[in-house]
Design a protein around this motif. Structure first.
Motif, PDB file in Angstrom:
ATOM      1  N   UNK A  39       0.821  -1.219   0.000  1.00 38.40           N
ATOM      2  CA  UNK A  39       0.000   0.000   0.000  1.00 38.40           C
ATOM      3  C   UNK A  39       0.854   1.267   0.000  1.00 38.40           C
ATOM      4  N   UNK A  40       2.174   1.105  -0.040  1.00 35.04           N
ATOM      5  CA  UNK A  40       3.084   2.237  -0.237  1.00 35.04           C
ATOM      6  C   UNK A  40       3.191   2.476  -1.733  1.00 35.04           C
ATOM      7  N   UNK A  41       2.671   3.591  -2.202  1.00 33.33           N
ATOM      8  CA  UNK A  41       2.479   3.792  -3.632  1.00 33.33           C
ATOM      9  C   UNK A  41       3.310   4.927  -4.211  1.00 33.33           C
ATOM     10  N   UNK A  42       3.437   4.894  -5.519  1.00 34.30           N
ATOM     11  CA  UNK A  42       4.073   5.952  -6.300  1.00 34.30           C
ATOM     12  C   UNK A  42       3.109   6.332  -7.421  1.00 34.30           C
ATOM     13  N   UNK A  43       3.418   7.403  -8.140  1.00 28.08           N
ATOM     14  CA  UNK A  43       2.539   7.771  -9.252  1.00 28.08           C
ATOM     15  C   UNK A  43       2.969   7.130 -10.565  1.00 28.08           C
ATOM     16  N   UNK A  44       4.123   6.420 -10.579  1.00 27.27           N
ATOM     17  CA  UNK A  44       4.571   5.707 -11.768  1.00 27.27           C
ATOM     18  C   UNK A  44       5.227   4.391 -11.369  1.00 27.27           C
ATOM     19  N   UNK A  45       5.346   3.521 -12.361  1.00 29.76           N
ATOM     20  CA  UNK A  45       6.015   2.235 -12.155  1.00 29.76           C
ATOM     21  C   UNK A  45       7.505   2.384 -12.437  1.00 29.76           C
ATOM     22  N   UNK A  46       8.330   1.905 -11.514  1.00 34.67           N
ATOM     23  CA  UNK A  46       9.768   1.977 -11.700  1.00 34.67           C
ATOM     24  C   UNK A  46      10.470   2.380 -10.423  1.00 34.67           C
ATOM     25  N   UNK A  47      11.612   3.010 -10.576  1.00 32.48           N
ATOM     26  CA  UNK A  47      12.406   3.468  -9.444  1.00 32.48           C
ATOM     27  C   UNK A  47      13.349   4.532  -9.978  1.00 32.48           C
ATOM     28  N   UNK A  48      13.897   5.355  -9.078  1.00 32.28           N
ATOM     29  CA  UNK A  48      14.734   6.462  -9.544  1.00 32.28           C
ATOM     30  C   UNK A  48      16.160   6.027  -9.889  1.00 32.28           C
ATOM     31  N   UNK A  49      16.435   4.724  -9.840  1.00 29.73           N
ATOM     32  CA  UNK A  49      17.768   4.228 -10.198  1.00 29.73           C
ATOM     33  C   UNK A  49      17.675   2.758 -10.560  1.00 29.73           C
ATOM     34  N   UNK A  50      18.645   2.293 -11.315  1.00 27.09           N
ATOM     35  CA  UNK A  50      18.761   0.854 -11.556  1.00 27.09           C
ATOM     36  C   UNK A  50      19.232   0.164 -10.276  1.00 27.09           C
ATOM     37  N   UNK A  51      18.933  -1.139 -10.187  1.00 23.38           N
ATOM     38  CA  UNK A  51      19.502  -1.940  -9.103  1.00 23.38           C
ATOM     39  C   UNK A  51      19.776  -3.335  -9.635  1.00 23.38           C
TER      40      UNK A  51
END
Length: 288
Positions: free
Chosen positions: A117-129
């Protein structure tokens, strides 16, 4: 077994941590791991001489992101993450958590649902991992099918083709499958997920609380974690009942599950080859 003097000296000089003893413990298939006794208590150290130089920094960032969600799941406290330098291997230092023999699986499932239930407004992340030792691309996408195809499946297929583990025809199969994803996969808000949720990446502590380790985090579809949890087993019926007590699943999950698990299957193709190749080919054939 002793740890490298360069790491021992780094811990002492940079962090004020004096190591009195080091005992080898399990730390996964790609790392050396130690339980350290120190002037700051028992600590857990992971070392890797062959991983990418930012490998442990990315793992530390993932653990911190999971911890910040406040889901009720226990996440190890990160103390230090260092790149390899001057011939010394990179390492990750965390609190040491004693494992118990069993735990509250219902609470584990419910707390995983709270994490999702911890959400973002887009799918992805701010960096590669990384997932295992493989790079994991996390470019932002506005919709899940686009993210799943472009950031998860296509990079793994291209890697498998380049190494000769799979034939180039698999990309044509995926071209036929991709348009179907919009109908097959239910819409969802981008959810913070563990990303590598198999039975070896959690434990119960001595209080019976679930502890998540070795994440490959991003904001994705929560069903990715649930699908992966079925891939190798290790999760009880109480775990799934706990999850559904917070977030009931849309119907049709069992039919979608092999498609979600195509991603970890392809990761295993690229890491290990073998029978994982035929398993991945069977999934592509089924949906194409």
């Amino acid at each position: 077994m002793n740890i490298p003097d360069t790491i021992r000296n780094n811990l002492r000089d940079k962090y004020g941590i004096h190591v009195s003893s080091a005992k080898t413990v399990s730390g996964g298939s790609i790392n050396q791991a130690y339980q350290l006794e120190t002037n700051q208590g028992a600590l857990f150290l992971k070392i890797n001489v062959s991983a990418p130089e930012d490998f442990f920094e990315k793992e530390a960032e993932g653990l911190k992101l999971l911890k910040s969600a406040g889901s009720g799941l226990r996440i190890p406290e990160v103390i230090a993450a260092e790149k390899p330098i001057n011939g010394s291997p990179g390492f990750l230092l965390m609190e040491f958590i004693d494992s118990g023999s069993s735990g509250d699986s219902f609470a584990f499932g419910a707390n995983l649902a709270h994490l999702h239930q911890t959400n973002s407004d887009q799918f992805g992340l701010d960096a590669e991992n990384y997932i295992g030792s493989l790079p994991q691309s996390n470019n932002w996408h506005s919709n899940w099918p686009g993210f799943f195809s472009e950031e998860r499946i296509r990079p793994q297929l291209r890697m498998a083709i380049k190494s000769g583990k799979m034939d180039s025809r698999v990309l044509k199969q995926w071209d036929r499958i991709e348009p179907l994803l919009y109908d097959l996969m239910p819409e969802t808000e981008p959810s913070l997920i563990h990303g590598d949720l198999w039975g070896g990446n959690y434990l119960f502590d001595t209080n019976g609380d679930a502890v998540l380790i070795d994440p490959a985090v991003y904001y994705g579809h929560p069903e990715m974690d649930l699908a992966f949890s079925h891939m190798f087993g290790g999760f009880s019926g109480e775990f799934y009942r706990g999850y559904e007590s917070v977030s009931p699943q849309p119907s049709g999950f069992s039919e979608r599950k092999p498609l979600y698990n195509l991603y970890p299957l392809l990761v295993h193709v690229n890491l290990f080859g073998g029978h994982y190749v035929s398993q991945a080919e069977a999934v592509l054939k089924r949906f194409a």
